[in-house]
Design a protein around this motif. Structure first.
Motif, PDB file in Angstrom:
ATOM      1  N   VAL A 249      70.339  11.200  65.693  1.00 22.15           N
ATOM      2  CA  VAL A 249      70.454  11.395  64.856  1.00 22.15           C
ATOM      3  C   VAL A 249      69.352  10.828  63.817  1.00 22.15           C
ATOM      4  O   VAL A 249      68.695  10.409  63.739  1.00 22.15           O
ATOM      5  N   VAL A 250      69.445  10.843  62.395  1.00 22.90           N
ATOM      6  CA  VAL A 250      68.802  11.162  61.604  1.00 22.90           C
ATOM      7  C   VAL A 250      67.444   9.311  60.849  1.00 22.90           C
ATOM      8  O   VAL A 250      68.572   8.930  61.056  1.00 22.90           O
ATOM      9  N   VAL A 251      66.779   9.094  61.350  1.00 29.33           N
ATOM     10  CA  VAL A 251      66.105   7.728  61.515  1.00 29.33           C
ATOM     11  C   VAL A 251      65.036   7.720  59.970  1.00 29.33           C
ATOM     12  O   VAL A 251      64.625   6.545  59.724  1.00 29.33           O
ATOM     13  N   GLY A 252      64.574   8.511  59.169  1.00 26.23           N
ATOM     14  CA  GLY A 252      63.716   8.881  58.480  1.00 26.23           C
ATOM     15  C   GLY A 252      63.973  10.604  57.987  1.00 26.23           C
ATOM     16  O   GLY A 252      63.967  11.192  57.986  1.00 26.23           O
ATOM     17  N   LYS A 253      62.803  10.544  56.303  1.00 30.69           N
ATOM     18  CA  LYS A 253      63.151  11.388  56.076  1.00 30.69           C
ATOM     19  C   LYS A 253      62.435  11.138  54.961  1.00 30.69           C
ATOM     20  O   LYS A 253      61.873  10.517  54.848  1.00 30.69           O
ATOM     21  N   GLY A 254      61.976  12.887  54.019  1.00 27.57           N
ATOM     22  CA  GLY A 254      59.668  12.513  53.570  1.00 27.57           C
ATOM     23  C   GLY A 254      61.241  12.990  52.674  1.00 27.57           C
ATOM     24  O   GLY A 254      62.195  13.193  52.036  1.00 27.57           O
ATOM     25  N   GLU A 255      60.405  12.564  51.946  1.00 24.32           N
ATOM     26  CA  GLU A 255      61.005  12.302  50.194  1.00 24.32           C
ATOM     27  C   GLU A 255      62.127  13.732  49.490  1.00 24.32           C
ATOM     28  O   GLU A 255      62.316  13.063  48.181  1.00 24.32           O
ATOM     29  N   ASN A 256      61.231  14.547  49.724  1.00 20.31           N
ATOM     30  CA  ASN A 256      61.874  15.813  49.504  1.00 20.31           C
ATOM     31  C   ASN A 256      63.020  16.610  50.504  1.00 20.31           C
ATOM     32  O   ASN A 256      63.684  17.667  49.440  1.00 20.31           O
ATOM     33  N   VAL A 257      63.739  15.515  50.587  1.00 21.79           N
ATOM     34  CA  VAL A 257      64.516  15.697  51.733  1.00 21.79           C
ATOM     35  C   VAL A 257      66.304  15.287  50.506  1.00 21.79           C
ATOM     36  O   VAL A 257      66.243  14.260  50.429  1.00 21.79           O
ATOM     37  N   THR A 258      67.109  16.456  50.108  1.00 24.23           N
ATOM     38  CA  THR A 258      68.207  16.546  49.646  1.00 24.23           C
ATOM     39  C   THR A 258      69.593  16.107  50.746  1.00 24.23           C
ATOM     40  O   THR A 258      70.868  15.713  50.381  1.00 24.23           O
ATOM     41  N   ASN A 259      69.416  16.989  52.249  1.00 28.15           N
ATOM     42  CA  ASN A 259      70.807  17.605  53.186  1.00 28.15           C
ATOM     43  C   ASN A 259      70.522  16.130  53.872  1.00 28.15           C
ATOM     44  O   ASN A 259      71.602  17.001  54.945  1.00 28.15           O
ATOM     45  N   PHE A 260      70.198  15.501  54.344  1.00 22.14           N
ATOM     46  CA  PHE A 260      70.269  14.832  55.379  1.00 22.14           C
ATOM     47  C   PHE A 260      70.200  13.177  54.339  1.00 22.14           C
ATOM     48  O   PHE A 260      69.226  12.783  54.200  1.00 22.14           O
ATOM     49  N   GLU A 261      70.892  12.866  55.061  1.00 23.36           N
ATOM     50  CA  GLU A 261      70.796  11.270  55.727  1.00 23.36           C
ATOM     51  C   GLU A 261      70.668   9.942  56.544  1.00 23.36           C
ATOM     52  O   GLU A 261      70.761  11.032  57.587  1.00 23.36           O
ATOM     53  N   ILE A 262      69.820   9.056  56.329  1.00 20.27           N
ATOM     54  CA  ILE A 262      69.772   8.561  57.488  1.00 20.27           C
ATOM     55  C   ILE A 262      70.882   8.156  58.026  1.00 20.27           C
ATOM     56  O   ILE A 262      72.430   7.290  57.619  1.00 20.27           O
ATOM     57  N   GLY A 263      71.105   7.524  59.270  1.00 21.91           N
ATOM     58  CA  GLY A 263      71.960   8.096  60.382  1.00 21.91           C
ATOM     59  C   GLY A 263      73.403   9.127  60.736  1.00 21.91           C
ATOM     60  O   GLY A 263      74.007   8.884  61.291  1.00 21.91           O
ATOM     61  N   ASP A 264      72.745   9.701  59.633  1.00 26.39           N
ATOM     62  CA  ASP A 264      73.249  11.810  60.252  1.00 26.39           C
ATOM     63  C   ASP A 264      73.157  12.360  61.370  1.00 26.39           C
ATOM     64  O   ASP A 264      71.391  11.812  62.334  1.00 26.39           O
ATOM     65  N   TYR A 265      73.527  12.422  61.928  1.00 25.79           N
ATOM     66  CA  TYR A 265      73.576  13.151  63.511  1.00 25.79           C
ATOM     67  C   TYR A 265      72.820  14.165  63.161  1.00 25.79           C
ATOM     68  O   TYR A 265      73.100  15.643  62.076  1.00 25.79           O
ATOM     69  N   ALA A 266      71.630  15.219  63.785  1.00 28.25           N
ATOM     70  CA  ALA A 266      71.468  16.451  62.995  1.00 28.25           C
ATOM     71  C   ALA A 266      70.295  16.687  64.870  1.00 28.25           C
ATOM     72  O   ALA A 266      70.508  16.350  65.665  1.00 28.25           O
ATOM     73  N   GLY A 267      70.463  18.011  65.269  1.00 28.87           N
ATOM     74  CA  GLY A 267      70.117  19.062  65.899  1.00 28.87           C
ATOM     75  C   GLY A 267      68.743  19.840  65.878  1.00 28.87           C
ATOM     76  O   GLY A 267      67.613  19.976  65.067  1.00 28.87           O
ATOM     77  N   ILE A 268      67.461  19.317  67.081  1.00 35.07           N
ATOM     78  CA  ILE A 268      66.790  20.020  66.628  1.00 35.07           C
ATOM     79  C   ILE A 268      66.454  21.230  67.751  1.00 35.07           C
ATOM     80  O   ILE A 268      66.983  21.577  68.327  1.00 35.07           O
ATOM     81  N   LYS A 269      66.382  22.321  66.563  1.00 39.13           N
ATOM     82  CA  LYS A 269      66.597  23.670  67.492  1.00 39.13           C
ATOM     83  C   LYS A 269      64.724  24.008  67.565  1.00 39.13           C
ATOM     84  O   LYS A 269      63.496  23.872  67.333  1.00 39.13           O
ATOM     85  N   TRP A 270      65.327  25.535  68.358  1.00 39.80           N
ATOM     86  CA  TRP A 270      63.721  26.143  68.850  1.00 39.80           C
ATOM     87  C   TRP A 270      63.010  26.720  67.287  1.00 39.80           C
ATOM     88  O   TRP A 270      62.390  26.715  67.061  1.00 39.80           O
ATOM     89  N   LEU A 271      63.892  27.249  66.590  1.00 44.92           N
ATOM     90  CA  LEU A 271      63.442  27.595  64.993  1.00 44.92           C
ATOM     91  C   LEU A 271      63.722  26.259  64.346  1.00 44.92           C
ATOM     92  O   LEU A 271      64.401  25.271  63.646  1.00 44.92           O
ATOM     93  N   ASN A 272      62.323  25.876  64.409  1.00 43.26           N
ATOM     94  CA  ASN A 272      62.296  24.192  63.437  1.00 43.26           C
ATOM     95  C   ASN A 272      61.933  24.913  61.897  1.00 43.26           C
ATOM     96  O   ASN A 272      62.582  23.490  61.694  1.00 43.26           O
ATOM     97  N   GLY A 273      61.704  25.346  61.910  1.00 40.72           N
ATOM     98  CA  GLY A 273      61.202  25.761  60.124  1.00 40.72           C
ATOM     99  C   GLY A 273      61.208  26.834  59.913  1.00 40.72           C
ATOM    100  O   GLY A 273      60.662  28.308  60.934  1.00 40.72           O
ATOM    101  N   SER A 274      60.863  27.898  58.675  1.00 46.73           N
ATOM    102  CA  SER A 274      61.147  29.597  58.377  1.00 46.73           C
ATOM    103  C   SER A 274      60.041  29.344  56.897  1.00 46.73           C
ATOM    104  O   SER A 274      60.934  28.529  56.434  1.00 46.73           O
ATOM    105  N   CYS A 275      59.502  30.203  56.546  1.00 50.09           N
ATOM    106  CA  CYS A 275      59.263  30.337  55.199  1.00 50.09           C
ATOM    107  C   CYS A 275      60.187  30.363  53.745  1.00 50.09           C
ATOM    108  O   CYS A 275      59.876  29.810  53.126  1.00 50.09           O
TER     109      CYS A 275
END
Ligand code: NAD
Ligand code: ZN
Length: 349
Positions: A73-99
């Motif tokens: 569950v999303v419990v925090g987010k940085g100031e530029n995050v617009t696609n998740f809200e606190i309380g949303d369900y989210a998944g941590i994947k192998w590909l955490n990020g790319s450029c």
């Protein structure tokens, strides 16, 4: 507002192959483009075992918190995050990020980005109660989903779905899956079936044979007891499989598949046995016109599609749930090849 503690439980190692320490560590703070996920469940992938052992030619971060099948569950987010809200369900994947800007990201080959960030490898992963992920890459999980069940989809599911697409198999074609009774294999059988393919599972032991058949494999060959694997696979598939998905952690399995694959067939390499080479006898390779391709997790579209198969009830993860602190025992069983399906860690224990 959700209460976020200062410290949390995690499994950490300081050297590759060194002690796996269950201890308190600080809760990370999300960067401006990251979400903070309270990870409820985390699947244990064979990749996590490779990372701990350090047996690939790519160094891990040290000390490291492994894990890359984290559902929470999303419990925090940085100031530029617009696609998740606190309380949303989210998944941590192998590909955490790319450029998102390089030649490969622009072509949707995000896993091939030279600056890819890897959960549980170059970035602390999901074997902790609170983990960070780049918001644009984190998986969207529908509210109300069983988080233990969906955890293995976040690597194993995405990976085998992408590999099956890469195989270019057509509806009605035979697809052989090596390592069919393991974490990736048991999901590959079900994705293949849902995509209209006929499945032959290759693995060893009665428990794995039974699981493979229950999940939809029409045929099963035990590689350890078969006296002639090539003959048996060709006979069961009436001329050889049109595609082979290798999730077995075995170099030998790859070589022999070049013999049983049908002419014009495609062999997809997914499993990553340390120091292995894919060997193919050139004359037959040419005359049969076979292909050998690599397939590496999946991009954001593959993720959404793989999760949708799960959401529609087409995939059941054969999971066994144990506490986060029991990770060393899970690695022991995995090393011995004794796991049918997937172990999922309950991060609260
Ligand atoms: P797992 O341990 O759950 O399953 C491996 C299975 O292979 C076991 O059931 C074992 O019995 C079977 N096996 C061993 N030798 C075999 C042989 N000769 N023939 C047939 N089967 C054989 O492992 P997993 O979590 O499913 O991961 C499998 C591999 O895939 C690992 O190397 C992992 O690192 C890799 N992986 C790759 C990607 C990718 O993107 N390419 C993603 C995830 C995992
Ligand atoms: Zn994985």
């Amino acid at each position: 507002m959700v209460e976020i503690p200062k410290t949390q439980k995690a499994v950490v190692f300081e050297t590759n192959g060194g002690p796996l320490i269950y201890k308190d560590i600080p809760v990370p703070t999300p960067a401006s483009d990251e979400i903070l996920v309270n990870v409820k469940y985390s699947g244990v992938c064979h990749t996590d075992l490779h990372a701990w052992k350090g047996d690939w030619p790519l160094p891990t971060k040290l000390p490291l918190v492994g894990g890359h099948e984290g559902a929470g569950v999303v419990v925090g987010k940085g100031e530029n995050v617009t696609n998740f809200e606190i309380g949303d369900y989210a998944g941590i994947k192998w590909l955490n990020g790319s450029c998102l800007g390089c030649e490969f990201c622009l072509k949707s080959a995000e896993s091939n980005c030279p600056d890819a960030i890897l959960s549980g490898y170059t970035h602390d992963g999901s074997f902790q109660q609170y983990a960070t992920a780049k918001a644009v890459h984190a998986a969207k999980i529908p509210q109300g989903t069983d988080l233990a069940q969906i955890a293995p989809i976040l690597c194993a599911g995405i990976t085998v779905y992408k590999a099956l697409k890469t195989s270019e198999a057509q509806p009605g074609n035979w697809v052989a899956i090596t390592g069919a009774g393991g974490g990736l294999g048991t999901l590959a059988i079900q994705y293949a079936k849902a995509m209209g393919f006929r499945v032959i599972g290759i693995d060893t032991g009665d428990a794995k044979a039974e699981a493979c058949k229950e999940l939809g494999a029409e045929a099963f060959i035990d590689f350890a007891t078969s006296k002639d694997l090539v003959k048996d696979v060709v006979a069961a598939t009436h001329g050889g499989p049109h595609a082979v998905i290798h999730v077995a952690v075995s170099e030998k399995a790859i070589g022999v598949s070049t013999e049983y694959v049908r002419a014009t067939g495609v062999i997809v390499l997914v499993g990553l046995p340390a120091g292995a080479y894919a060997k193919s006898e050139v004359f037959s390779h040419v005359v049969k016109s076979i292909s050998i391709k690599g397939s590496y997790v999946g991009n954001r579209a593959d993720t959404a599609e793989a999760l949708d198969f799960f959401d529609r009830g087409l995939i059941t993860c054969p999971i066994k749930i144990v506490g986060l602190s029991e990770l060393p025992e899970v690695y022991e069983l995995m090393e011995k090849g004794q796991i049918v399906g997937r172990y999922v860690l309950d991060n609260s224990k």
